[in-house]
Design a protein around this motif. Structure first.
Motif, PDB file in Angstrom:
ATOM      1  N   TYR A  56       0.423  -0.973  -0.291  1.00 30.96           N
ATOM      2  CA  TYR A  56      -0.023  -0.037  -0.099  1.00 30.96           C
ATOM      3  C   TYR A  56       0.698   1.456  -0.006  1.00 30.96           C
ATOM      4  O   TYR A  56       0.616   2.420  -0.775  1.00 30.96           O
ATOM      5  N   TRP A  82       2.776   1.602  -3.265  1.00 29.94           N
ATOM      6  CA  TRP A  82       1.216   1.749  -4.382  1.00 29.94           C
ATOM      7  C   TRP A  82       1.548   3.543  -4.324  1.00 29.94           C
ATOM      8  O   TRP A  82       1.157   4.734  -5.148  1.00 29.94           O
ATOM      9  N   ARG A  84       1.961   6.361  -6.907  1.00 31.52           N
ATOM     10  CA  ARG A  84       0.881   7.365  -6.735  1.00 31.52           C
ATOM     11  C   ARG A  84       1.597   9.005  -7.144  1.00 31.52           C
ATOM     12  O   ARG A  84       1.488   9.954  -7.610  1.00 31.52           O
TER      13      ARG A  84
END
Length: 180
Positions: free
Chosen positions: A18, A21, A25
């Protein structure tokens, strides 16, 4: 004991994925900001260049030519800290010179004036769009960087905090209305 250890490892891997990610992003948002800033710079340069060409073409009266040339030159030569102010002054100069439709018609009637007026109208129409795209990307990156997880885990790395480009970019109504 081993089942608990497996669940802890699974939780740590999930948290790591997470965070990875989220960092990816944020990196993509920073790349989008860079691309949007390059597009904005290109549109601002195009607007200043077209304005300078029009100011030196002899199509406008001498006073308007001087006002536009000086504002466009200042916008092209401005340091990064003064760029927003210089670009705003160019917008104000364009609105002052092309405040009324007769000024635009006078430019269009001159030899080569139709193409110059059309190119100027296109450039002043594109600047607000490019600035909006840039500022939207900056806003998205700022919102993500404000999250605690990004701050606590330093997911932004050493990237500078994104800054919006604030300027007066309202185009002259007489020039834009005619371009559509």
């Amino acid at each position: 004991m081993s089942a608990t250890l497996i669940w802890i490892l699974v939780a740590l891997v999930a948290i790591g994925l997470y965070l990875s990610w989220t960092a990816g992003r944020l990196d993509r948002l920073h790349a989008r900001i860079d691309a949007a800033r390059a597009a904005l710079d290109a549109q601002l340069l195009r607007r200043a260049s077209v304005t300078q060409e029009l100011a030196t073409s002899g199509v406008l009266d001498p006073a308007a030519s001087i006002v536009l040339y000086e504002a466009a030159h200042a916008a092209r030569q401005a340091e990064e800290e003064q760029r927003e102010v210089a670009e705003s002054e160019l917008s104000q100069a364009l609105r002052a010179v092309f405040a009324e439709p007769p000024q635009v018609e006078g430019v269009r009637e001159a030899p080569g004036g139709e193409a110059a007026a059309h190119e100027l109208a296109e450039s002043v129409r594109r600047v607000p769009m490019a600035r909006r795209f840039h500022n939207d990307a900056v806003g998205a990156a700022r919102r993500l960087r404000e999250h605690r997880k990004v701050r606590w885990f330093h997911l932004a790395g050493h990237a500078p905090f994104p800054m919006a480009f604030e300027m007066d970019d309202e185009p002259p109504a007489a020039l834009v209305d005619r371009a559509v």
